[in-house]
Design a protein around this motif. Structure first.
Motif, PDB file in Angstrom:
ATOM      1  N   SER A  84       0.827  -1.210   0.000  1.00 24.41           N
ATOM      2  CA  SER A  84       0.000   0.000   0.000  1.00 24.41           C
ATOM      3  C   SER A  84       0.862   1.260   0.000  1.00 24.41           C
ATOM      4  O   SER A  84       0.551   2.241  -0.684  1.00 24.41           O
ATOM      5  CB  SER A  84      -0.925  -0.008   1.223  1.00 24.41           C
ATOM      6  N   VAL A  85       1.948   1.232   0.769  1.00 24.81           N
ATOM      7  CA  VAL A  85       2.857   2.385   0.799  1.00 24.81           C
ATOM      8  C   VAL A  85       3.480   2.607  -0.567  1.00 24.81           C
ATOM      9  O   VAL A  85       3.560   3.747  -1.058  1.00 24.81           O
ATOM     10  CB  VAL A  85       3.950   2.169   1.872  1.00 24.81           C
ATOM     11  N   CYS A  86       3.913   1.527  -1.205  1.00 28.18           N
ATOM     12  CA  CYS A  86       4.543   1.654  -2.520  1.00 28.18           C
ATOM     13  C   CYS A  86       3.539   2.137  -3.561  1.00 28.18           C
ATOM     14  O   CYS A  86       3.893   2.902  -4.465  1.00 28.18           O
ATOM     15  CB  CYS A  86       5.142   0.312  -2.942  1.00 28.18           C
ATOM     16  N   ARG A  87       2.304   1.671  -3.432  1.00 25.15           N
ATOM     17  CA  ARG A  87       1.266   2.148  -4.357  1.00 25.15           C
ATOM     18  C   ARG A  87       1.031   3.651  -4.156  1.00 25.15           C
ATOM     19  O   ARG A  87       0.839   4.395  -5.126  1.00 25.15           O
ATOM     20  CB  ARG A  87      -0.021   1.363  -4.140  1.00 25.15           C
ATOM     21  N   ALA A  88       1.034   4.091  -2.907  1.00 19.78           N
ATOM     22  CA  ALA A  88       0.876   5.521  -2.622  1.00 19.78           C
ATOM     23  C   ALA A  88       2.051   6.321  -3.189  1.00 19.78           C
ATOM     24  O   ALA A  88       1.864   7.413  -3.750  1.00 19.78           O
ATOM     25  CB  ALA A  88       0.759   5.747  -1.114  1.00 19.78           C
ATOM     26  N   MET A  89       3.272   5.766  -3.079  1.00 16.84           N
ATOM     27  CA  MET A  89       4.437   6.441  -3.645  1.00 16.84           C
ATOM     28  C   MET A  89       4.361   6.499  -5.170  1.00 16.84           C
ATOM     29  O   MET A  89       4.849   7.441  -5.798  1.00 16.84           O
ATOM     30  CB  MET A  89       5.715   5.721  -3.211  1.00 16.84           C
ATOM     31  N   HIS A  90       3.758   5.479  -5.748  1.00 23.89           N
ATOM     32  CA  HIS A  90       3.565   5.440  -7.195  1.00 23.89           C
ATOM     33  C   HIS A  90       2.726   6.626  -7.667  1.00 23.89           C
ATOM     34  O   HIS A  90       3.133   7.387  -8.557  1.00 23.89           O
ATOM     35  CB  HIS A  90       2.893   4.112  -7.557  1.00 23.89           C
ATOM     36  N   PHE A  91       1.567   6.821  -7.052  1.00 23.88           N
ATOM     37  CA  PHE A  91       0.698   7.929  -7.442  1.00 23.88           C
ATOM     38  C   PHE A  91       1.270   9.276  -6.989  1.00 23.88           C
ATOM     39  O   PHE A  91       1.087  10.290  -7.673  1.00 23.88           O
ATOM     40  CB  PHE A  91      -0.701   7.722  -6.863  1.00 23.88           C
ATOM     41  N   TYR A  92       1.959   9.283  -5.881  1.00 25.15           N
ATOM     42  CA  TYR A  92       2.561  10.525  -5.391  1.00 25.15           C
ATOM     43  C   TYR A  92       3.641  11.019  -6.355  1.00 25.15           C
ATOM     44  O   TYR A  92       3.703  12.219  -6.674  1.00 25.15           O
ATOM     45  CB  TYR A  92       3.158  10.300  -4.004  1.00 25.15           C
ATOM     46  N   GLY A  93       4.485  10.106  -6.821  1.00 25.10           N
ATOM     47  CA  GLY A  93       5.541  10.507  -7.747  1.00 25.10           C
ATOM     48  C   GLY A  93       4.996  11.062  -9.042  1.00 25.10           C
ATOM     49  O   GLY A  93       5.476  12.084  -9.556  1.00 25.10           O
ATOM     50  N   ILE A  94       3.978  10.400  -9.594  1.00 22.12           N
ATOM     51  CA  ILE A  94       3.360  10.902 -10.825  1.00 22.12           C
ATOM     52  C   ILE A  94       2.683  12.247 -10.568  1.00 22.12           C
ATOM     53  O   ILE A  94       2.778  13.169 -11.385  1.00 22.12           O
ATOM     54  CB  ILE A  94       2.353   9.879 -11.378  1.00 22.12           C
ATOM     55  N   GLY A  95       1.984  12.362  -9.433  1.00 24.09           N
ATOM     56  CA  GLY A  95       1.278  13.607  -9.126  1.00 24.09           C
ATOM     57  C   GLY A  95       2.221  14.784  -8.982  1.00 24.09           C
ATOM     58  O   GLY A  95       1.932  15.887  -9.479  1.00 24.09           O
ATOM     59  N   VAL A  96       3.353  14.580  -8.304  1.00 24.34           N
ATOM     60  CA  VAL A  96       4.329  15.657  -8.145  1.00 24.34           C
ATOM     61  C   VAL A  96       4.837  16.125  -9.507  1.00 24.34           C
ATOM     62  O   VAL A  96       4.946  17.330  -9.768  1.00 24.34           O
ATOM     63  CB  VAL A  96       5.504  15.184  -7.258  1.00 24.34           C
ATOM     64  N   PHE A  97       5.135  15.173 -10.364  1.00 24.39           N
ATOM     65  CA  PHE A  97       5.648  15.518 -11.692  1.00 24.39           C
ATOM     66  C   PHE A  97       4.610  16.288 -12.506  1.00 24.39           C
ATOM     67  O   PHE A  97       4.910  17.360 -13.070  1.00 24.39           O
ATOM     68  CB  PHE A  97       6.063  14.244 -12.417  1.00 24.39           C
ATOM     69  N   LEU A  98       3.379  15.776 -12.582  1.00 23.08           N
ATOM     70  CA  LEU A  98       2.359  16.396 -13.426  1.00 23.08           C
ATOM     71  C   LEU A  98       1.933  17.757 -12.893  1.00 23.08           C
ATOM     72  O   LEU A  98       1.788  18.723 -13.659  1.00 23.08           O
ATOM     73  CB  LEU A  98       1.147  15.470 -13.537  1.00 23.08           C
ATOM     74  N   ILE A  99       1.721  17.857 -11.581  1.00 27.09           N
ATOM     75  CA  ILE A  99       1.266  19.123 -11.006  1.00 27.09           C
ATOM     76  C   ILE A  99       2.347  20.191 -11.118  1.00 27.09           C
ATOM     77  O   ILE A  99       2.060  21.355 -11.439  1.00 27.09           O
ATOM     78  CB  ILE A  99       0.840  18.917  -9.540  1.00 27.09           C
ATOM     79  N   SER A 100       3.594  19.820 -10.860  1.00 25.87           N
ATOM     80  CA  SER A 100       4.680  20.799 -10.960  1.00 25.87           C
ATOM     81  C   SER A 100       4.845  21.283 -12.395  1.00 25.87           C
ATOM     82  O   SER A 100       5.119  22.473 -12.628  1.00 25.87           O
ATOM     83  CB  SER A 100       5.989  20.194 -10.454  1.00 25.87           C
ATOM     84  N   PHE A 101       4.666  20.390 -13.368  1.00 28.04           N
ATOM     85  CA  PHE A 101       4.745  20.814 -14.765  1.00 28.04           C
ATOM     86  C   PHE A 101       3.611  21.782 -15.102  1.00 28.04           C
ATOM     87  O   PHE A 101       3.841  22.827 -15.740  1.00 28.04           O
ATOM     88  CB  PHE A 101       4.677  19.600 -15.690  1.00 28.04           C
ATOM     89  N   LEU A 102       2.389  21.452 -14.695  1.00 25.47           N
ATOM     90  CA  LEU A 102       1.242  22.297 -15.020  1.00 25.47           C
ATOM     91  C   LEU A 102       1.393  23.681 -14.403  1.00 25.47           C
ATOM     92  O   LEU A 102       1.176  24.701 -15.079  1.00 25.47           O
ATOM     93  CB  LEU A 102      -0.044  21.630 -14.522  1.00 25.47           C
ATOM     94  N   ILE A 103       1.767  23.726 -13.130  1.00 33.04           N
ATOM     95  CA  ILE A 103       1.929  25.024 -12.463  1.00 33.04           C
ATOM     96  C   ILE A 103       3.030  25.838 -13.128  1.00 33.04           C
ATOM     97  O   ILE A 103       2.895  27.046 -13.353  1.00 33.04           O
ATOM     98  CB  ILE A 103       2.222  24.811 -10.967  1.00 33.04           C
ATOM     99  N   SER A 104       4.144  25.183 -13.460  1.00 32.09           N
ATOM    100  CA  SER A 104       5.274  25.888 -14.073  1.00 32.09           C
ATOM    101  C   SER A 104       4.905  26.417 -15.445  1.00 32.09           C
ATOM    102  O   SER A 104       5.241  27.562 -15.792  1.00 32.09           O
ATOM    103  CB  SER A 104       6.484  24.953 -14.176  1.00 32.09           C
ATOM    104  N   PHE A 105       4.198  25.619 -16.234  1.00 30.26           N
ATOM    105  CA  PHE A 105       3.830  26.046 -17.584  1.00 30.26           C
ATOM    106  C   PHE A 105       2.885  27.245 -17.543  1.00 30.26           C
ATOM    107  O   PHE A 105       3.058  28.213 -18.299  1.00 30.26           O
ATOM    108  CB  PHE A 105       3.187  24.879 -18.331  1.00 30.26           C
ATOM    109  N   ILE A 106       1.904  27.193 -16.659  1.00 31.36           N
ATOM    110  CA  ILE A 106       0.973  28.322 -16.535  1.00 31.36           C
ATOM    111  C   ILE A 106       1.712  29.570 -16.051  1.00 31.36           C
ATOM    112  O   ILE A 106       1.474  30.686 -16.538  1.00 31.36           O
ATOM    113  CB  ILE A 106      -0.182  27.960 -15.582  1.00 31.36           C
ATOM    114  N   ALA A 107       2.616  29.395 -15.095  1.00 34.82           N
ATOM    115  CA  ALA A 107       3.377  30.537 -14.572  1.00 34.82           C
ATOM    116  C   ALA A 107       4.226  31.180 -15.661  1.00 34.82           C
ATOM    117  O   ALA A 107       4.318  32.413 -15.753  1.00 34.82           O
ATOM    118  CB  ALA A 107       4.257  30.085 -13.406  1.00 34.82           C
ATOM    119  N   ILE A 108       4.861  30.368 -16.502  1.00 35.82           N
ATOM    120  CA  ILE A 108       5.681  30.909 -17.594  1.00 35.82           C
ATOM    121  C   ILE A 108       4.817  31.692 -18.565  1.00 35.82           C
ATOM    122  O   ILE A 108       5.198  32.794 -19.018  1.00 35.82           O
ATOM    123  CB  ILE A 108       6.422  29.762 -18.304  1.00 35.82           C
TER     124      ILE A 108
END
Length: 362
Positions: A198-222
């Motif tokens: 369960s922890v590894c599954r949470a890390m799986h979605f957490y890693g993808i979420g960090v990547f996608l959200i950080s990209f979206l925020i950065s692109f909009i900010a630029i």
């Protein structure tokens, strides 16, 4: 469920894909390291690291260099397995994700510095802003630079701590070796229902979420920052009351960069973003997935090279314009020379050795 013969054929196809990806990733990562190193070396040897105009680009290139080295290490480890391959690959990919997010934030930081530099010149020209305000803005810029390194590290602390303690690195390199072509955090397949799973599954979605959200925020900010800079630059130039050919050329370049910078950033990371979305929604065994892997190896692994071309090359254009402006000084009539002084006040102040000629980084 796939038949044994079909499964063997699919595994063979994947081996061919990852073998090709290894060489693509190695080549592009090497070019990325060379490109980012060239900007770092130029800034160091020219003693320009402390320059407000060069410092954001220097830190962006430094992040690209470390990211390129992670890509390069992944490509090398793919063909040279180690005794603790799973553990090494898991932590190497998590380290690479730190530099993914850091490169996003440093790109935003770079564009923000461009905008703030232009805004400060505009306010000083019209409202005579005192130097204390300039120092305050410089302090904010330093805080933003430090945060661009600290935030990605803090975001990935759970992946390092919880992932390693829960043995999420088990079988991590079984399929794709150590290629950093995936945004997911591997999960143990033998214990899917345990707390560790369960922890590894949470890390799986957490890693993808960090990547996608950080990209979206950065692109909009630029997009927002460069759009604001475009409007501010037009007001800046119009406030002088004189628009010469040089100024119109500068306005045209600013407008081109408002489009070019976000497009370059978007094209570089779009395949990686689409791969992250596919891991959350659809199967990862399709032909489209294979094509996106190849595109990601060509684009994301070459971030340092792309930034070197986009930002370094545009800097060279402005230096050429500045040299042309300097050559024209001696040919001006008294009236045009007075107008040239008015125009020069609308551009960022150059170092002392430029003899009064000015340029802007936008």
């Amino acid at each position: 469920m796939a038949l044994p013969a079909e499964a063997a054929r699919l595994d063979g196809d994947w081996q061919e894909v990852f073998s090709a990806l290894q060489w693509i990733q190695f080549t592009m990562a090497m070019l990325s390291v060379i490109g980012s190193s060239s900007i770092i070396a130029y800034a160091v040897f020219q003693n320009a690291v402390r320059s407000p105009e060069i410092r954001p680009l220097f830190y962006l290139s430094l992040s690209d260099l470390f990211l390129g080295m992670c890509w390069l290490a992944g490509a090398l480890l793919y063909s040279t397995p180690t005794s603790k391959q799973d553990l090494v690959c898991y932590n190497l990919q998590a380290t690479g994700q730190i530099f993914y997010v850091a490169s996003f934030l440093y790109t935003v930081n770079y564009t923000w510095h461009l905008y703030m530099d232009l805004k400060m010149k505009y306010n000083q020209h019209l409202f005579r802003i005192p130097p204390q305000v300039v120092d305050y803005a410089s302090c904010i810029g330093r805080v933003a630079t430090i945060s661009s390194s600290l935030i990605p590290f803090l975001l990935m602390v759970p992946v390092f701590c919880l992932g390693n303690s829960s043995n999420c690195y088990q079988n991590f390199s079984q399929k794709h070796g150590c290629l950093l072509m995936h945004t997911e955090i591997a999960m143990p397949t033998n214990e899917p229902q345990t707390l560790s799973g369960s922890v590894c599954r949470a890390m799986h979605f957490y890693g993808i979420g960090v990547f996608l959200i950080s990209f979206l925020i950065s692109f909009i900010a630029i997009l927002v920052i460069l759009s604001q800079a475009r409007g501010l630059y037009k007001r800046f130039v119009n406030s002088t009351g004189f628009l010469g050919d040089q100024q119109w050329a500068m306005i045209k370049m600013v407008e081109q960069r408002v489009v070019f910078y976000p497009v370059a950033f978007f094209c570089c990371w779009t395949p990686a973003v689409l791969l992250g979305i596919m891991k959350l929604t659809v199967s990862t065994n399709s032909k489209i997935y294979m094509a996106l892997l190849i595109l990601q190896a060509l684009t994301a692994a070459s971030q340092g090279l792309l930034n070197c071309v986009v930002y370094g090359w545009t800097q060279h254009i402005f230096l050429s314009l500045k040299r042309n402006a300097c050559r024209d000084v001696d040919t001006q009539t008294p009236l045009l020379r007075s107008q040239k002084k008015s125009y020069s006040s609308t551009l960022p102040v150059s170092p002392p050795d430029t003899e009064g000629c000015t340029s802007t980084l936008l």
